[in-house]
Design a protein around this motif. Structure first.
Motif: not given
Lengths: 116, 116
Positions: B94, A99, B98-104, A31, A102, B106, B32, A33, A96
């Protein structure tokens, strides 16, 4: 490992010019970003990639494009630069497999862009 | 929608005194949560993250955070501040599940000032 590297560190663009911000990671992360950070604010997601050849939009994608032809590189393209794109740009990567949500994101040192 | 609120934009402490940086979160499920630190003109570095294995999370450089579900808080603490702790601190959630993609997402950040 160099981690996440970004070039250039600083750039001044004139309105309407284009440029590519480079990002590379040597940790074999799947991944990657791109974020922008405006003064006094947290980071906002521009684009992301889940692997080579796969990219998707984040929260603020307008005016930007990305590509990911290799696992290591994730360049961000600015077309027709505008003053609103004056910001600090950060690239990040993570790995990841299952997934959990964290996973740790590793950030580059940033590119400071000024559009005049 | 999940979000985080950092309650203080600036915190000033003297070297050797305790540090408390406050963060509240909103989430309809187990979140998370992360704390990242940003030193001047540098990229972000992970301090610690909540993994649900323990409510008291230990991070790098002597920092800790306690996840309190009843108070929806994830405050960052350190028993004794050091001059090198002066930086911007971000509480992050996050919002992807349940996915490797993280939508953080802030928080707006807390600037920690440490005086001699």
């Amino acid at each position: 490992n160099a981690g996440v590297t970004q070039t250039p560190k600083f750039r001044i663009l004139k309105i309407g010019q284009s440029m590519t911000l480079q990002c590379a990671q040597d940790m074999n992360h799947n991944y990657m970003y791109w974020y922008r950070q405006d003064p006094g604010m947290g980071l906002k997601l521009i684009y992301y990639s889940v692997g080579a050849g796969i990219t998707d939009k984040g929260e603020v994608p307008n005016g930007y494009n990305v590509s990911r032809s290799t696992t290591e590189d994730f360049p961000l393209r600015l077309e027709l630069a505008a003053p609103s794109q004056t910001s600090v740009y950060f690239c990040a990567s993570s790995y990841s497999s299952i997934g959990t949500g964290r996973e740790t994101q590793y950030f580059g040192p940033g590119t400071r862009l000024l559009v005049l | 929608a999940q979000s985080v609120t950092q309650l203080d934009s600036h915190v000033s402490v003297s070297e050797g005194t305790p540090v408390l940086l406050r963060c509240n979160y909103s989430s309809s499920y187990s979140p998370s949560l992360f704390w990242y630190v940003q030193h001047p003109n540098k990229g972000l570095q992970l301090l610690l993250k909540y993994t649900s294995a323990a409510t008291l999370v230990k991070g790098i450089n002597g920092f800790e955070a306690e996840f309190k579900k009843s108070e929806t808080s994830f405050h960052l603490t350190k028993p004794s501040a050091h001059m090198s702790d002066a930086a911007e601190y971000f509480c992050v959630v996050n919002v992807a599940r349940n996915t490797g993609f993280q939508k953080l997402v802030f928080g707006t950040g807390t600037r920690l000032l440490v005086s001699p």
